[in-house]
Design a protein around this motif. Structure first.
Motif, PDB file in Angstrom:
ATOM      1  N   ALA A   1       0.804  -1.224   0.000  1.00 24.86           N
ATOM      2  CA  ALA A   1       0.000   0.000   0.000  1.00 24.86           C
ATOM      3  C   ALA A   1       0.835   1.271   0.000  1.00 24.86           C
ATOM      4  N   ILE A   2       2.121   1.162   0.309  1.00 27.43           N
ATOM      5  CA  ILE A   2       2.997   2.331   0.397  1.00 27.43           C
ATOM      6  C   ILE A   2       3.798   2.466  -0.892  1.00 27.43           C
ATOM      7  N   PRO A   3       3.721   3.610  -1.582  1.00 24.77           N
ATOM      8  CA  PRO A   3       4.454   3.770  -2.842  1.00 24.77           C
ATOM      9  C   PRO A   3       5.948   3.451  -2.748  1.00 24.77           C
ATOM     10  N   LEU A   4       6.592   3.767  -1.623  1.00 20.80           N
ATOM     11  CA  LEU A   4       8.014   3.441  -1.487  1.00 20.80           C
ATOM     12  C   LEU A   4       8.235   1.984  -1.090  1.00 20.80           C
ATOM     13  N   ASN A   5       7.155   1.240  -0.891  1.00 20.22           N
ATOM     14  CA  ASN A   5       7.212  -0.212  -0.664  1.00 20.22           C
ATOM     15  C   ASN A   5       8.005  -0.631   0.569  1.00 20.22           C
ATOM     16  N   ARG A   6       7.958   0.176   1.616  1.00 18.29           N
ATOM     17  CA  ARG A   6       8.667  -0.189   2.845  1.00 18.29           C
ATOM     18  C   ARG A   6       8.180   0.653   4.008  1.00 18.29           C
ATOM     19  N   TYR A   7       8.520   0.210   5.191  1.00 13.91           N
ATOM     20  CA  TYR A   7       8.299   1.009   6.396  1.00 13.91           C
ATOM     21  C   TYR A   7       9.351   2.122   6.448  1.00 13.91           C
ATOM     22  N   GLY A   8       9.039   3.184   7.189  1.00 14.56           N
ATOM     23  CA  GLY A   8      10.045   4.191   7.476  1.00 14.56           C
ATOM     24  C   GLY A   8      10.911   3.747   8.637  1.00 14.56           C
ATOM     25  N   THR A   9      11.987   4.470   8.877  1.00 15.11           N
ATOM     26  CA  THR A   9      12.849   4.189  10.020  1.00 15.11           C
ATOM     27  C   THR A   9      12.695   5.303  11.049  1.00 15.11           C
ATOM     28  N   GLU A  10      13.063   4.993  12.277  1.00 13.22           N
ATOM     29  CA  GLU A  10      13.009   6.000  13.333  1.00 13.22           C
ATOM     30  C   GLU A  10      13.901   7.188  12.982  1.00 13.22           C
ATOM     31  N   ARG A  11      15.054   6.922  12.401  1.00 17.46           N
ATOM     32  CA  ARG A  11      15.986   7.983  12.024  1.00 17.46           C
ATOM     33  C   ARG A  11      15.380   8.898  10.960  1.00 17.46           C
ATOM     34  N   GLU A  12      14.678   8.313   9.991  1.00 16.43           N
ATOM     35  CA  GLU A  12      14.063   9.129   8.947  1.00 16.43           C
ATOM     36  C   GLU A  12      13.033  10.092   9.527  1.00 16.43           C
ATOM     37  N   LEU A  13      12.281   9.620  10.518  1.00 13.59           N
ATOM     38  CA  LEU A  13      11.308  10.502  11.168  1.00 13.59           C
ATOM     39  C   LEU A  13      12.026  11.581  11.960  1.00 13.59           C
ATOM     40  N   ALA A  14      13.100  11.213  12.645  1.00 12.23           N
ATOM     41  CA  ALA A  14      13.861  12.179  13.426  1.00 12.23           C
ATOM     42  C   ALA A  14      14.431  13.290  12.542  1.00 12.23           C
ATOM     43  N   GLU A  15      14.851  12.940  11.340  1.00  9.19           N
ATOM     44  CA  GLU A  15      15.399  13.940  10.421  1.00  9.19           C
ATOM     45  C   GLU A  15      14.359  15.008  10.090  1.00  9.19           C
ATOM     46  N   VAL A  16      13.121  14.576   9.866  1.00 10.10           N
ATOM     47  CA  VAL A  16      12.043  15.523   9.557  1.00 10.10           C
ATOM     48  C   VAL A  16      11.719  16.381  10.771  1.00 10.10           C
ATOM     49  N   ILE A  17      11.633  15.739  11.933  1.00  8.19           N
ATOM     50  CA  ILE A  17      11.281  16.438  13.173  1.00  8.19           C
ATOM     51  C   ILE A  17      12.304  17.519  13.503  1.00  8.19           C
ATOM     52  N   THR A  18      13.577  17.150  13.484  1.00  7.59           N
ATOM     53  CA  THR A  18      14.612  18.116  13.855  1.00  7.59           C
ATOM     54  C   THR A  18      14.729  19.244  12.829  1.00  7.59           C
ATOM     55  N   PHE A  19      14.493  18.937  11.570  1.00  9.83           N
ATOM     56  CA  PHE A  19      14.497  19.995  10.549  1.00  9.83           C
ATOM     57  C   PHE A  19      13.443  21.048  10.862  1.00  9.83           C
ATOM     58  N   LEU A  20      12.230  20.601  11.176  1.00 14.01           N
ATOM     59  CA  LEU A  20      11.143  21.547  11.435  1.00 14.01           C
ATOM     60  C   LEU A  20      11.356  22.336  12.722  1.00 14.01           C
ATOM     61  N   CYS A  21      12.187  21.822  13.614  1.00 17.91           N
ATOM     62  CA  CYS A  21      12.516  22.544  14.847  1.00 17.91           C
ATOM     63  C   CYS A  21      13.690  23.499  14.664  1.00 17.91           C
ATOM     64  N   SER A  22      14.386  23.372  13.562  1.00 19.78           N
ATOM     65  CA  SER A  22      15.630  24.126  13.361  1.00 19.78           C
ATOM     66  C   SER A  22      15.382  25.452  12.650  1.00 19.78           C
ATOM     67  N   ASP A  23      16.431  26.272  12.614  1.00 22.38           N
ATOM     68  CA  ASP A  23      16.348  27.556  11.923  1.00 22.38           C
ATOM     69  C   ASP A  23      16.183  27.390  10.418  1.00 22.38           C
ATOM     70  N   LYS A  24      16.482  26.206   9.903  1.00 22.81           N
ATOM     71  CA  LYS A  24      16.303  25.966   8.472  1.00 22.81           C
ATOM     72  C   LYS A  24      14.831  26.022   8.076  1.00 22.81           C
ATOM     73  N   ALA A  25      13.935  25.857   9.056  1.00 22.38           N
ATOM     74  CA  ALA A  25      12.493  25.913   8.797  1.00 22.38           C
ATOM     75  C   ALA A  25      11.888  27.155   9.450  1.00 22.38           C
TER      76      ALA A  25
END
Length: 255
Positions: free
Chosen positions: A200-224
């Protein structure tokens, strides 16, 4: 006082722990918050530049004490990651009110309480709130009446926070994880469930905890720094597929 500090709830394992570790890699200090005192102390004891705070985020008094401890230790709070959550699944007819309240108390009330308690500190740094919802808050699925509803409410709460707190320079965003390869998920997901998610997922796999952390920390950073009020599904494209049949992906339909 110049070193940035993040408060991460549900930090003893999974996405919360991965997020805490990535903040540390970025040079931040981290207040690790969890209600599982044993697991929290075990993980915090292996790390530097962290403060472990035992707290049930559904308890208003405990949250007040946590916020005071966090601000007192760090001197400043630059980001709050509301990650703590519980998942209890079952049919609507079999979901009693006690179950409903347990889920809402942590998943929704906890986000409200922690955010409210730390707003004064976040005003001082013009910091960020990052709420963890779920793909279940964006698209309905069976057996998730309490869980899915709580996460949909977190999405709306995020928008309320962005609208009201923006004048203080506080940004509020929401990440909606899809299926993530956590130890808990792998322990309870049968191979049939895993295969169904992959289909059901276009990328055909589960995500990883690290991948989620990358998104979370980006949105908390000055880059966002100009991003607020947004809901980002980190789900491998799961939300984009709607209710389409995986068996027809990439194949022409026949009359």
């Amino acid at each position: 006082m110049d070193q940035k500090t993040a408060v991460v709830t549900g930090a003893a394992r999974g996405i919360g722990l991965a997020t805490a570790d990535l903040f540390l890699e970025m040079g931040w200090r981290v207040v690790m918050v969890d209600r599982d005192a044993e697991a929290l102390e075990a993980e915090a004891g292996q790390r530097q530049s962290v403060r472990a705070v035992h707290c049930d985020v559904s308890d208003p008094d405990a949250v007040t004490a946590m916020a005071e401890a966090a601000a007192g230790w760090a001197g400043r709070i630059d980001a709050l990651v509301n990650n703590a959550g519980v998942a209890e699944f079952g049919p609507i007819e079999q979901t009693d009110f006690a179950t409903w309240r347990r889920v809402m108390a942590t998943n929704l009330d906890g986000v409200f309480l922690c955010s409210q308690a730390l707003v004064p500190a976040l005003k001082e740094t013009r910091g960020a709130i990052l709420n963890i919802a779920s793909i279940s808050g964006l698209r309905a699925s069976t057996l998730r009446v309490a869980y899915g509803t709580s996460k949909a409410a977190v999405i709306q709460l995020t928008k309320q926070q962005a609208a009201e707190l923006g004048e203080y320079g506080i940004r509020a965003n929401c990440v909606c994880p899809g299926p993530v390869r956590t130890k808990l998920a792998m322990a309870v997901h049968t191979q049939e469930i895993i295969d169904a998610y992959h289909d059901a997922i276009p990328l055909n796999r589960y995500g990883t905890e690290r991948e989620l952390a990358e998104v979370i920390t980006f949105l908390c950073s000055d880059k966002a720094s100009y991003v607020t009020g947004q809901v980002l599904a980190a789900d491998g494209g799961f939300d984009s597929t709607g209710v389409g049949l995986p068996a027809l992906r990439g194949k022409p339909a026949r009359a």
